[in-house]
Write a protein that holds these residues in place. Structure first.
Motif, PDB file in Angstrom:
ATOM      1  N   ASP A 100       0.833  -1.206   0.000  1.00  0.00           N
ATOM      2  CA  ASP A 100       0.000   0.000   0.000  1.00  0.00           C
ATOM      3  C   ASP A 100       0.869   1.258   0.000  1.00  0.00           C
ATOM      4  OD1 ASP A 100      -2.432  -1.250  -0.070  1.00  0.00           O
ATOM      5  OD2 ASP A 100      -2.836  -1.082   2.071  1.00  0.00           O
ATOM      6  N   VAL A 101       1.936   1.234   0.801  1.00  0.00           N
ATOM      7  CA  VAL A 101       2.847   2.378   0.870  1.00  0.00           C
ATOM      8  C   VAL A 101       3.478   2.639  -0.501  1.00  0.00           C
ATOM      9  CG1 VAL A 101       5.033   3.209   1.841  1.00  0.00           C
ATOM     10  CG2 VAL A 101       3.338   2.116   3.327  1.00  0.00           C
ATOM     11  N   LEU A 102       3.935   1.576  -1.157  1.00  0.00           N
ATOM     12  CA  LEU A 102       4.535   1.723  -2.488  1.00  0.00           C
ATOM     13  C   LEU A 102       3.513   2.205  -3.510  1.00  0.00           C
ATOM     14  CD1 LEU A 102       6.730  -1.520  -2.636  1.00  0.00           C
ATOM     15  CD2 LEU A 102       7.425   0.800  -1.985  1.00  0.00           C
ATOM     16  N   TYR A 103       2.299   1.694  -3.390  1.00  0.00           N
ATOM     17  CA  TYR A 103       1.225   2.048  -4.318  1.00  0.00           C
ATOM     18  C   TYR A 103       0.864   3.532  -4.193  1.00  0.00           C
ATOM     19  CZ  TYR A 103      -3.460   1.858  -6.464  1.00  0.00           C
ATOM     20  OH  TYR A 103      -4.563   2.082  -7.243  1.00  0.00           O
ATOM     21  N   ILE A 104       0.594   3.979  -2.972  1.00  0.00           N
ATOM     22  CA  ILE A 104       0.213   5.370  -2.756  1.00  0.00           C
ATOM     23  C   ILE A 104       1.378   6.304  -3.065  1.00  0.00           C
ATOM     24  CG2 ILE A 104      -0.561   7.071  -1.054  1.00  0.00           C
ATOM     25  CD1 ILE A 104      -2.710   5.066  -1.932  1.00  0.00           C
ATOM     26  N   GLY A 105       2.599   5.891  -2.651  1.00  0.00           N
ATOM     27  CA  GLY A 105       3.767   6.714  -2.931  1.00  0.00           C
ATOM     28  C   GLY A 105       3.984   6.906  -4.419  1.00  0.00           C
ATOM     29  N   SER A 106       3.804   5.853  -5.202  1.00  0.00           N
ATOM     30  CA  SER A 106       3.946   5.948  -6.659  1.00  0.00           C
ATOM     31  C   SER A 106       2.847   6.815  -7.250  1.00  0.00           C
ATOM     32  CB  SER A 106       3.897   4.548  -7.274  1.00  0.00           C
ATOM     33  OG  SER A 106       4.932   3.733  -6.785  1.00  0.00           O
ATOM     34  N   LEU A 107       1.645   6.656  -6.734  1.00  0.00           N
ATOM     35  CA  LEU A 107       0.505   7.443  -7.221  1.00  0.00           C
ATOM     36  C   LEU A 107       0.730   8.931  -7.002  1.00  0.00           C
ATOM     37  CD1 LEU A 107      -2.407   7.755  -8.258  1.00  0.00           C
ATOM     38  CD2 LEU A 107      -3.200   7.247  -5.947  1.00  0.00           C
ATOM     39  N   LEU A 108       1.208   9.300  -5.821  1.00  0.00           N
ATOM     40  CA  LEU A 108       1.392  10.706  -5.485  1.00  0.00           C
ATOM     41  C   LEU A 108       2.478  11.371  -6.325  1.00  0.00           C
ATOM     42  CD1 LEU A 108       1.107  10.574  -1.582  1.00  0.00           C
ATOM     43  CD2 LEU A 108      -0.609  11.362  -3.229  1.00  0.00           C
ATOM     44  N   ARG A 109       3.436  10.584  -6.790  1.00  0.00           N
ATOM     45  CA  ARG A 109       4.548  11.160  -7.554  1.00  0.00           C
ATOM     46  C   ARG A 109       4.261  11.266  -9.048  1.00  0.00           C
ATOM     47  NH1 ARG A 109       6.159   9.829  -2.953  1.00  0.00           N
ATOM     48  NH2 ARG A 109       8.109  10.481  -1.957  1.00  0.00           N
ATOM     49  N   GLN A 110       3.238  10.600  -9.525  1.00  0.00           N
ATOM     50  CA  GLN A 110       2.863  10.709 -10.941  1.00  0.00           C
ATOM     51  C   GLN A 110       1.343  10.775 -11.068  1.00  0.00           C
ATOM     52  OE1 GLN A 110       4.740   7.642 -13.328  1.00  0.00           O
ATOM     53  NE2 GLN A 110       6.522   8.928 -13.622  1.00  0.00           N
ATOM     54  N   GLN A 111       0.748  11.707 -10.336  1.00  0.00           N
ATOM     55  CA  GLN A 111      -0.701  11.749 -10.223  1.00  0.00           C
ATOM     56  C   GLN A 111      -1.421  11.864 -11.563  1.00  0.00           C
ATOM     57  OE1 GLN A 111      -2.426  14.128  -6.975  1.00  0.00           O
ATOM     58  NE2 GLN A 111      -0.340  14.509  -6.274  1.00  0.00           N
ATOM     59  N   ASP A 112      -1.002  12.815 -12.390  1.00  0.00           N
ATOM     60  CA  ASP A 112      -1.725  13.071 -13.645  1.00  0.00           C
ATOM     61  C   ASP A 112      -1.728  11.842 -14.551  1.00  0.00           C
ATOM     62  OD1 ASP A 112      -2.190  15.603 -12.739  1.00  0.00           O
ATOM     63  OD2 ASP A 112      -0.523  16.504 -13.852  1.00  0.00           O
ATOM     64  N   LYS A 113      -0.543  11.278 -14.767  1.00  0.00           N
ATOM     65  CA  LYS A 113      -0.412  10.126 -15.661  1.00  0.00           C
ATOM     66  C   LYS A 113      -1.125   8.901 -15.104  1.00  0.00           C
ATOM     67  CE  LYS A 113       3.081   6.977 -17.552  1.00  0.00           C
ATOM     68  NZ  LYS A 113       4.532   6.680 -17.616  1.00  0.00           N
ATOM     69  N   ILE A 114      -0.907   8.621 -13.821  1.00  0.00           N
ATOM     70  CA  ILE A 114      -1.463   7.412 -13.226  1.00  0.00           C
ATOM     71  C   ILE A 114      -2.967   7.492 -13.069  1.00  0.00           C
ATOM     72  CG2 ILE A 114      -1.514   6.035 -11.101  1.00  0.00           C
ATOM     73  CD1 ILE A 114       1.484   6.506 -10.833  1.00  0.00           C
ATOM     74  N   ILE A 115      -3.462   8.643 -12.627  1.00  0.00           N
ATOM     75  CA  ILE A 115      -4.913   8.789 -12.446  1.00  0.00           C
ATOM     76  C   ILE A 115      -5.644   8.656 -13.777  1.00  0.00           C
ATOM     77  CG2 ILE A 115      -6.731  10.446 -11.840  1.00  0.00           C
ATOM     78  CD1 ILE A 115      -4.939  11.397  -9.567  1.00  0.00           C
ATOM     79  N   GLU A 116      -5.029   9.167 -14.833  1.00  0.00           N
ATOM     80  CA  GLU A 116      -5.641   9.028 -16.164  1.00  0.00           C
ATOM     81  C   GLU A 116      -5.771   7.552 -16.536  1.00  0.00           C
ATOM     82  OE1 GLU A 116      -4.772  10.225 -20.843  1.00  0.00           O
ATOM     83  OE2 GLU A 116      -3.470  10.987 -19.235  1.00  0.00           O
ATOM     84  N   ASN A 117      -4.718   6.777 -16.301  1.00  0.00           N
ATOM     85  CA  ASN A 117      -4.765   5.345 -16.598  1.00  0.00           C
ATOM     86  C   ASN A 117      -5.775   4.619 -15.710  1.00  0.00           C
ATOM     87  OD1 ASN A 117      -2.800   5.444 -18.615  1.00  0.00           O
ATOM     88  ND2 ASN A 117      -1.123   5.208 -17.147  1.00  0.00           N
ATOM     89  N   MET A 118      -5.818   5.001 -14.438  1.00  0.00           N
ATOM     90  CA  MET A 118      -6.757   4.366 -13.523  1.00  0.00           C
ATOM     91  C   MET A 118      -8.201   4.648 -13.917  1.00  0.00           C
ATOM     92  SD  MET A 118      -4.794   5.003  -9.878  1.00  0.00           S
ATOM     93  CE  MET A 118      -6.102   4.257  -8.912  1.00  0.00           C
ATOM     94  N   ASN A 119      -8.460   5.860 -14.381  1.00  0.00           N
ATOM     95  CA  ASN A 119      -9.822   6.202 -14.817  1.00  0.00           C
ATOM     96  C   ASN A 119     -10.232   5.395 -16.049  1.00  0.00           C
ATOM     97  OD1 ASN A 119     -10.377   8.063 -12.797  1.00  0.00           O
ATOM     98  ND2 ASN A 119      -9.526   9.794 -13.945  1.00  0.00           N
TER      99      ASN A 119
END
Length: 287
Positions: free
Chosen positions: A257-276
């Motif tokens: 979870d720590v790795l997941y959230i940490g990665s998400l916070l550092r590349q929010q725009d790119k990752i959130i787009e893929n997650m959506n």
């Protein structure tokens, strides 16, 4: 063992995590500390040696092996553990316990394992692991037995980032995968003991290909910890009537979870787009 900076509140978790890698004489002293922590903080090194029926040199070696500069630093860290809200010694589940008591002990054990992990988890190592994950295009996860559940969770989570992620629990597939690794790939190896021969062979092969390897394990001085480029340790207090790695598996999931959230916070725009994109695709499958 590398020196760990957070010495004030991480004595007991370190002893539990590294216990299996101590010598028999060191284990005698470690056991005495675990069972009598409130007495030890008031003892001299000579008194502890006598109480544990060991030599002063053995106590000093134990301190150094645990990452402390000496006995005084160990006592300072031990005091930090004792004066936290947590219990020093975990109570075992007993056959005569009521359901309510059993539930309380199991959940308290998990909670204490999480608190122990906060004390020993190396922040610099976590940062390096996150950087490796957000910089790669392919992640391969190796695990077996109970740890395979953690590997599957990693695969499920990180593929939503738009990263190619494959989890392997079969040792033959692990070796085949490790043989074909390419520069820039990342391997995450999950093992409670850090001594699984198949996992170690796969990580050695990955190292031969100069790949970043991340270990998630319960033991600081395990062979896997020594092999991996980055080692993340989580300490679960295993108790009677439970499978060996049940608590540790939950702790390892928390590290994921720590790795997941940490990665998400550092590349929010790119990752959130893929997650959506993934969410929309899944939503079409629902009634």
């Amino acid at each position: 063992m590398e020196r760990i900076e957070n010495t004030l509140t991480s004595c007991l978790p370190r002893i539990r995590s590294g216990f299996n890698d101590l010598t028999k004489t060191e284990q005698k002293t470690a056991t005495y500390i675990l069972e009598n922590p409130s007495e030890v903080i008031h003892m001299t090194i000579t008194e502890l040696a006598e109480a544990a029926q060991n030599a002063e040199a053995t106590v000093f070696r134990l301190c150094k092996k645990l990452g402390f500069s000496g006995y005084q630093e160990l006592k300072i860290a031990l005091a930090g553990d004792l004066y936290s809200p947590l219990e020093s010694v975990y109570k075992e589940v007993d056959p005569v316990d009521s359901i309510g008591t059993m539930i309380g002990k199991i959940f308290n054990g998990i909670n204490e394992g999480l608190q122990d992990t906060i004390k020993i988890l190396d922040e610099e190592a976590v940062e390096k692991a996150i950087k490796a994950i957000i910089s790669t295009k392919r992640i391969y996860v190796y695990a077996s037995g109970g740890s395979a559940v953690v590997a599957t969770d990693i695969e499920h989570r990180f593929m939503r980032f738009g990263i190619s992620v494959r989890a392997y629990s079969d040792p033959h597939l692990q070796i085949a995968s490790a043989t074909l690794l390419e520069p820039g790939d990342v391997v995450i190896a999950v093992s409670h003991t850090g001594s699984n021969r198949d996992i170690l062979d796969a990580v050695k092969m990955a190292n031969n290909n100069q790949i970043t390897t991340i270990a998630i394990t319960s033991y600081m001085r395990s062979p896997l910890s020594q092999l991996a480029s980055i080692a993340l340790h989580g300490m679960g207090r295993e108790i009677t009537y439970r499978s060996e790695a049940m608590a540790s598996r939950l702790i390892h999931l928390a590290i994921v979870d720590v790795l997941y959230i940490g990665s998400l916070l550092r590349q929010q725009d790119k990752i959130i787009e893929n997650m959506n994109k993934v969410r929309k695709a899944i939503a079409k499958r629902k009634m």
